[in-house]
Structures are given as C-alpha cells and as structure tokens.
Design a protein around this motif. Sequence first.
Motif, PDB file in Angstrom:
ATOM      1  N   PRO A 475      -0.045  -1.723   6.645  1.00 51.75           N
ATOM      2  CA  PRO A 475      -1.208  -0.899   6.294  1.00 51.75           C
ATOM      3  C   PRO A 475      -1.974  -0.540   7.564  1.00 51.75           C
ATOM      4  N   LEU A 476      -2.500   0.656   7.612  1.00 52.07           N
ATOM      5  CA  LEU A 476      -3.263   1.065   8.797  1.00 52.07           C
ATOM      6  C   LEU A 476      -4.575   0.290   8.868  1.00 52.07           C
ATOM      7  N   PRO A 477      -5.177   0.199  10.043  1.00 52.30           N
ATOM      8  CA  PRO A 477      -6.471  -0.467  10.152  1.00 52.30           C
ATOM      9  C   PRO A 477      -7.457   0.106   9.129  1.00 52.30           C
ATOM     10  N   GLY A 478      -8.167  -0.761   8.429  1.00 53.03           N
ATOM     11  CA  GLY A 478      -9.164  -0.313   7.461  1.00 53.03           C
ATOM     12  C   GLY A 478      -8.604  -0.002   6.096  1.00 53.03           C
ATOM     13  N   ILE A 479      -7.298  -0.261   5.870  1.00 48.61           N
ATOM     14  CA  ILE A 479      -6.649   0.042   4.590  1.00 48.61           C
ATOM     15  C   ILE A 479      -6.128  -1.254   3.982  1.00 48.61           C
ATOM     16  N   ALA A 480      -6.477  -1.499   2.709  1.00 49.68           N
ATOM     17  CA  ALA A 480      -6.098  -2.762   2.061  1.00 49.68           C
ATOM     18  C   ALA A 480      -4.985  -2.533   1.049  1.00 49.68           C
ATOM     19  N   VAL A 481      -3.751  -2.538   1.531  1.00 51.44           N
ATOM     20  CA  VAL A 481      -2.590  -2.345   0.662  1.00 51.44           C
ATOM     21  C   VAL A 481      -2.002  -3.709   0.328  1.00 51.44           C
ATOM     22  N   ASP A 482      -1.462  -3.840  -0.876  1.00 49.53           N
ATOM     23  CA  ASP A 482      -0.793  -5.091  -1.229  1.00 49.53           C
ATOM     24  C   ASP A 482       0.381  -4.784  -2.166  1.00 49.53           C
ATOM     25  N   VAL A 483       1.255  -5.771  -2.312  1.00 51.09           N
ATOM     26  CA  VAL A 483       2.338  -5.688  -3.289  1.00 51.09           C
ATOM     27  C   VAL A 483       2.084  -6.814  -4.280  1.00 51.09           C
ATOM     28  N   VAL A 484       2.007  -6.466  -5.567  1.00 53.29           N
ATOM     29  CA  VAL A 484       1.632  -7.459  -6.577  1.00 53.29           C
ATOM     30  C   VAL A 484       2.678  -7.521  -7.694  1.00 53.29           C
ATOM     31  N   ASP A 485       2.632  -8.611  -8.443  1.00 51.92           N
ATOM     32  CA  ASP A 485       3.538  -8.759  -9.584  1.00 51.92           C
ATOM     33  C   ASP A 485       2.893  -8.174 -10.839  1.00 51.92           C
ATOM     34  N   GLU A 486       3.580  -8.334 -11.969  1.00 53.32           N
ATOM     35  CA  GLU A 486       3.092  -7.791 -13.244  1.00 53.32           C
ATOM     36  C   GLU A 486       1.647  -8.169 -13.531  1.00 53.32           C
ATOM     37  N   ALA A 487       1.284  -9.388 -13.121  1.00 59.06           N
ATOM     38  CA  ALA A 487      -0.050  -9.888 -13.443  1.00 59.06           C
ATOM     39  C   ALA A 487      -1.082  -9.499 -12.386  1.00 59.06           C
ATOM     40  N   GLY A 488      -0.650  -8.756 -11.385  1.00 64.83           N
ATOM     41  CA  GLY A 488      -1.593  -8.341 -10.362  1.00 64.83           C
ATOM     42  C   GLY A 488      -1.787  -9.360  -9.256  1.00 64.83           C
ATOM     43  N   GLU A 489      -0.929 -10.400  -9.235  1.00 63.01           N
ATOM     44  CA  GLU A 489      -1.025 -11.408  -8.169  1.00 63.01           C
ATOM     45  C   GLU A 489      -0.210 -10.943  -6.974  1.00 63.01           C
ATOM     46  N   VAL A 491       2.364 -10.864  -4.190  1.00 64.37           N
ATOM     47  CA  VAL A 491       3.667 -11.546  -4.122  1.00 64.37           C
ATOM     48  C   VAL A 491       3.850 -12.154  -2.731  1.00 64.37           C
ATOM     49  N   PRO A 492       4.627 -13.242  -2.637  1.00 62.75           N
ATOM     50  CA  PRO A 492       4.878 -13.825  -1.316  1.00 62.75           C
ATOM     51  C   PRO A 492       5.853 -12.962  -0.505  1.00 62.75           C
ATOM     52  N   ASN A 493       5.916 -13.220   0.790  1.00 62.56           N
ATOM     53  CA  ASN A 493       6.882 -12.521   1.632  1.00 62.56           C
ATOM     54  C   ASN A 493       8.285 -12.756   1.094  1.00 62.56           C
ATOM     55  N   GLY A 494       9.117 -11.741   1.177  1.00 66.81           N
ATOM     56  CA  GLY A 494      10.478 -11.864   0.666  1.00 66.81           C
ATOM     57  C   GLY A 494      10.596 -11.404  -0.778  1.00 66.81           C
ATOM     58  N   SER A 495       9.469 -10.985  -1.399  1.00 64.54           N
ATOM     59  CA  SER A 495       9.524 -10.550  -2.801  1.00 64.54           C
ATOM     60  C   SER A 495       8.981  -9.133  -2.944  1.00 64.54           C
ATOM     61  N   GLY A 496       9.245  -8.583  -4.116  1.00 65.86           N
ATOM     62  CA  GLY A 496       8.817  -7.218  -4.361  1.00 65.86           C
ATOM     63  C   GLY A 496       7.962  -7.087  -5.600  1.00 65.86           C
ATOM     64  N   ALA A 537       7.527  -1.620  -4.157  1.00 63.38           N
ATOM     65  CA  ALA A 537       7.645  -1.966  -2.739  1.00 63.38           C
ATOM     66  C   ALA A 537       8.034  -3.422  -2.603  1.00 63.38           C
ATOM     67  N   LYS A 538       8.474  -3.777  -1.425  1.00 61.48           N
ATOM     68  CA  LYS A 538       8.849  -5.150  -1.141  1.00 61.48           C
ATOM     69  C   LYS A 538       8.222  -5.600   0.170  1.00 61.48           C
ATOM     70  N   LYS A 539       7.831  -6.884   0.224  1.00 63.44           N
ATOM     71  CA  LYS A 539       7.409  -7.452   1.517  1.00 63.44           C
ATOM     72  C   LYS A 539       8.606  -8.211   2.080  1.00 63.44           C
ATOM     73  N   ASP A 540       8.965  -7.963   3.316  1.00 65.97           N
ATOM     74  CA  ASP A 540      10.082  -8.719   3.889  1.00 65.97           C
ATOM     75  C   ASP A 540       9.569 -10.050   4.453  1.00 65.97           C
ATOM     76  N   GLU A 541      10.438 -10.786   5.111  1.00 67.83           N
ATOM     77  CA  GLU A 541      10.048 -12.129   5.574  1.00 67.83           C
ATOM     78  C   GLU A 541       8.902 -12.091   6.584  1.00 67.83           C
ATOM     79  N   ASP A 542       8.743 -10.958   7.275  1.00 64.04           N
ATOM     80  CA  ASP A 542       7.621 -10.826   8.223  1.00 64.04           C
ATOM     81  C   ASP A 542       6.364 -10.291   7.543  1.00 64.04           C
ATOM     82  N   GLY A 543       6.463  -9.988   6.240  1.00 64.04           N
ATOM     83  CA  GLY A 543       5.318  -9.395   5.547  1.00 64.04           C
ATOM     84  C   GLY A 543       5.271  -7.884   5.678  1.00 64.04           C
ATOM     85  N   ASP A 544       6.286  -7.292   6.308  1.00 62.92           N
ATOM     86  CA  ASP A 544       6.321  -5.832   6.427  1.00 62.92           C
ATOM     87  C   ASP A 544       6.702  -5.194   5.090  1.00 62.92           C
TER      88      ASP A 544
END
Length: 681
Positions: A475-489, A491-496, A537-544
């Motif tokens: 995410p660019l500076p000042g932007i709060a992007v996340d990847v969440v599961d069905e419940a809106g939590e 997700v850890p790195n390595g998951s989508g 989307a997916k977060k890889d092991e580095d959180g990318d």
Amino acid sequence: MMRFTMSQQTPGSTTAQALQRDAFENLSQENRKFAPSPEFAANAVVTAADYAEADADRPAFWAKQARELLSWSKDFSQALDWSTPPFAKWFVGGEVNAAYNALDRHVENGHGDRVAIYFEGEPGDTRTYTYAQLTEEVKKAANAFESLGVAKGDRVAVYLPMIPEAVITLLACARIGAIHSVVFGGFSAEALRSRIDDAEAKLVVTADGTYRRGKPSALKSAVDEALSHEGNGSGHTVQNVVVVKRNGQDVDWHDGRDHWWADTVGTASAEHAAVGHDSEHPLFILYTSGTTGTPKGILHTTGGYLTQTAYTHKAVFDLHPETDVYWCTADVGWITGHSYVAYAPLINGATQVMYEGTPDSPHQGRWWEIVEKYKVSILYTAPTAIRTFMKWGKEIPAKSDLSSIRVLGSVGEPINPEAWMWYREVIGGNAGKNGERKETPAPIVDTWWQTETGAQMIAPLPGVTATKPGSAQVPLPGIAVDVVDEAGESVPNGSGGYLVIREPWPAMLRGIWGDPERFKETYWSRFETMYFAGDGAKKDEDGDIWLLGRVDDVMNISGHRLSTAEIESALVSHPAVAEAAVVGAADETTGQAVVAFVILRGDAVDTGDAIVQELRNHVGKEIGPIAKPRTILVVPELPKTRSGKIMRRLLKDVAEGREVGDATTLADNTVMAQIAQSLRK
Ligand code: ATP
Ligand code: MG
C-alpha cells in the motif's frame, strides 16, 4: 521460473474451510526480486521515510501533501471529516482551483515555456503546447463554455478522441466548476445517450471524428443519434454541442445547437480569472468499465482527488518534472486518462506525450518510435498492451532506441509474471537500437487502483521497493489496505481473501451519481466499516500483496477454488501463448469447469488438438491437475473494455452456450462476432 504450489483438501476439514483455504493457496510462488539500483535510490524523490510519517498520523500526512503539492486560495481548517461514514470530507473549508493548479501557477512561477503536451496524431501530425499556451487555451475554453450558459455545478458530457482539446475541455470545466462526464469515444450512441441522460448534461463537447488504424472514424454522428432520442418522453437536457474539427469528415449540422470549436473557443477571450472552489466541490463523474456489471457513475470531488493523484504521480513514477518526459497511453475515457493524463502530470508541472491512435498504425513499432522521438523516460501502460507487444515479437521494439526509459508502469489488470519479465527485459533493458543492453533495466511499478479509488493505492516505490514480477506489493504511504477473510479478520501472511481499504483516503469516490443507497450497498455492506473493492488478493510470506482478479471470477472446481489470474498466468508462461482468458463454466460433474480462451503468439503455429493438449499439460504441471482446462479454445481476439480489461462475463456466456450479454462497453464491438466465427470453423 515460476513455481506453483498446490494444496489438496485435507481429509476431515469441512467444505467451507477447505474452500476458503484452497482459494488462495493455489498461487504462483514467484521468487525473483529486483532491488533498485543504488543510483536510482540515491536520486529518488520519495524515500521510505514517507511510510513512517504517514503511519504516525495519516490525515496529517495528507494535509502536508495537500499544502505542498497544491496552491489553495483558501487554506483548509480540518484534514478529514469522517463523522458521517461512508461520506468523507477532505481538507474541510479549503478552496482550490484545479485548472489554476495545473496551469496558471506554473506560468506565474516562471515555467511558462516548459512543454506541457507533445501531441502526436495518428496520421503523424504533431502539436506542442507549452504551459503558457495551454493556460491560454483553457482560459478561452472556459470563457466559451460560460458564454454557452454553462455555470458552476452544470454537467458537461465529453465525447472526444485523444487530442489536446480533451485535456483543455476537462480543465476548462474544472476551472469554472462545471462537472465533466467523459464518455469513451469508442462507445455507441446508445451508451452515450444513457450517460448524458443519467448526468443531465447541458453541453456536449465532441469532434467530427478521429482516426483509427489509418482510417477516419466518426464521432459527431453518434452524438446526433444520441440527442435525437426522446428518451422517456421528457427529452434530453443538452442545449449546445461544441465540435472540434479533427479529421475533416462531413457532419450533419443543427443550427443553433452545434458550434465549431474554432468559432467559439477559438474566438473567446484569453483572459479568465480562476476562482477557488470548495475542496468538496464535484470535479467529475466517470462511469466504470462495466467489466462485472452495469457501469456506475462514480463521483469525485476536488481537493482530495488532486492531492492524492499528484502525490502518487510524483512518488510512484519518481517524477523529476524538469527532466522527465512522461507518457501515459491511457485514453481520457478511462480513469487513468483522468488522473494520470489530464490532472496529476499538469499539477506536477510535468512534460507529457499524448498519442491519438492505435499502437499498430501505420506499423507495429509506432509506440517505440514515439518513445525514441520524444525521449520518453516514464511509460505507463496496461498489461493488455504489453501482451500484445509480446505477441508481435521483441524484434519490433528492438528497432528503436529506448534508452531514455527509466521507469515503467502497469495498470488495469494483474500483470502476469511472464509479461512483467518481458516488459522489464525488452522495454526496460533496451539501451539502443543495435541491441545494447542496460546494466540495470528500468524498474517496473505495478499499480493497483480503481475508478472508485481515484488514484493509485497499491504500488512499489521505484527507489525503495525491491520489486517482484506480478505483484503490486505494498500500500502506498497514507493508504490502509488489507486482505481479510469472510469475517473481516486480517489474514496472516501466506493466505488470501478479500481486498479491503480500512481507512478513508483523499481521492476516494464520494458516491454514485444520484444514488447514495447504491454507493453504500455496493461498497460498504460486505464489511460494514471497510471499503470492499470486489477484488481477491493474497499476502505472500513477506506480506506483499498479489491481486487475484475479481472475487466474482473465482472458480469452484470440484470443491477447489481457483483464481482466473493464476491459470491465465500459467497459460501465458507457455511460449506459444500471447494472451489468455479463463472462465468457470457450469459443469455437471465438477460443478464448474475451467474453460480457457487463448490467443497464440505471432510466431506460434496453431497445431489444433496438439497445442491444446500441450497447453492443458502445461497448466497441469505449473499449477496442478485440478487446474487443467476442460476446454481450450484458440481465438483471434478477446473481448476487452476500453481500458484493456478482459470481459470474462461475455466469454462465460460463450462457454455456457448462452446468448452473449450486454457488450456495449467493449472497445471493439466486432470481437464477439470474430470469436463466434472462429469457433464455428
Ligand atoms: P466495473 O466496476 O463496472 O465492473 P471495472 O472494475 O473494470 O468496471 P475500473 O475501475 O476501470 O472498472 O477497474 C478497476 C479494476 O481493475 C480493479 O478492481 C481490479 O480488478 C483491476 N485492476 C486495476 N489495476 C490492477 C492491477 N495493477 N493489478 C490487478 N488488477 C488491477
Ligand atoms: Mg470495478
């Protein structure tokens, strides 16, 4: 090479759990990484310090950018008012004029002689506008539009080709506070009519026509047709039509209503004082591509939009306005042509190239000749274009000197790792037309964003981030992007899961024109307090972050969820394949079956069943047997929107043997017929 991992359903797990896990474990594991060169990093305009500063206080970070990047005629008193979500107000109480910021102030600051636009027409005609000249043209257009009765808050429909008058029209509207609504020049009279009616436009700005692949192509006739309609009986709201003479073709004329640009804008006064508009004054309406459904009239306002487009344009492209020559190939009918052609480059005082035509006119090397001619240093385009160039072959760009290029951008769709590497090596690594190579190829910035976000949201910073082929990453500076599961939590790195935006951002849409309920329902109902973008989307092991395409496009094959983007990337990684589109078609045994449409590369031979079998095996090897397409169809073209996105819903209709649905937003309306014909053979 790419390495894919494949998860199998663990015995004992519930189907629901398995679905959620499988969806995003089946992803490519792309391990290559390219760090910025030390020289690039040392000269970068934005450093990693911006992330820390923005994290410490988001609204304060944006307030600082707003004051640094824009000249406000009245300063704002509050950075963000989020008291009535999802309706945000940014830079409350401030007043700012977009056109003054894009033009007059650069002239006042001594940059009047700097080139703002190098225009290249498809037939080869050229025009150059300095900042002083462009300022004058916009002032004249502002006066002309006002003399035709257009006032602050009125809507102006714009149906123009990629010519300087498009930018002039947008900025003239912004100057007087009129709200522009651009309709892509390739759209039909019917699409134009529905957009004119939805926005109740008072003025239409168009041209007699343009050029497409060396031939004249009419525009004005579609306006005439759109306005001949009585609609629901109440008629339309358009009082005047201003017509640019571009290709000189014959036009019908409605006296009193129609006016040549040369007779109105051309004769208007070049004196026009810009007044500040409220930071939340509407700037424009733009309809989305309609890739997933009916287009939505997205509303953007002034202060926040200008701030975030200008900041991202500077940071993501490492813009040095005194020396760079920037070229964004997007049409002004798309959000990218608004944010990164009409607004941000001019706000930032950059020099840009604007090209009217298609990449293969008069031959397939046209773009690279333009890069060489103007010494383009920053090139921003879409994966669809890159894959087309791959199909045409690397010898074509090799004929031009592309050594001026130092940053490459991508937008519009996930970019397959294969296309990313080609872009880097063939375009970014070219140091001359005799096969010279750069020591370090130009960095690539893959930028994720939407019409709704107004500006880039996820992208590497070229002087900071070690880039990965196929990932938009951070995410660019000042932007709060996340990847969440069905419940809106989260997700850890390595998951989508689902891509969401947790905090309001300056360039966010302020609504859907005339429909606040649809705005809430579309974006804010899936997860109550977060914006849901509609993408997986997916977060890889580095959180990318890796974009996986629309959640609507995720396929369910025998209980395994597979993303279209992943299988398409596997197909494109085969040397015979230039482009691929994958859909899930209803299947009696597996629930859904993978159906792939592929375009072969220019030098590949269609060996019929043999190539199909080879491609099926290739996908099986790259991803796993479950992902093997049931059917692979070799086609001459894929249906795409104006921004180059594949319209999978139309292919799904083909795959399931239905009549093809709404295709009015296709860039080329003959494509579905071409596909049908090729499948009959
Ligand atoms: P509609 O919303 O009407 O279906 P659309 O979403 O195609 O149309 P746009 O706003 O032009 O209209 O497209 C935004 C979408 O494009 C994003 O939601 C995403 O799916 C895709 N996209 C854009 N840039 C990228 C990127 N860099 N990587 C992956 N996907 C991207
Ligand atoms: Mg969308």
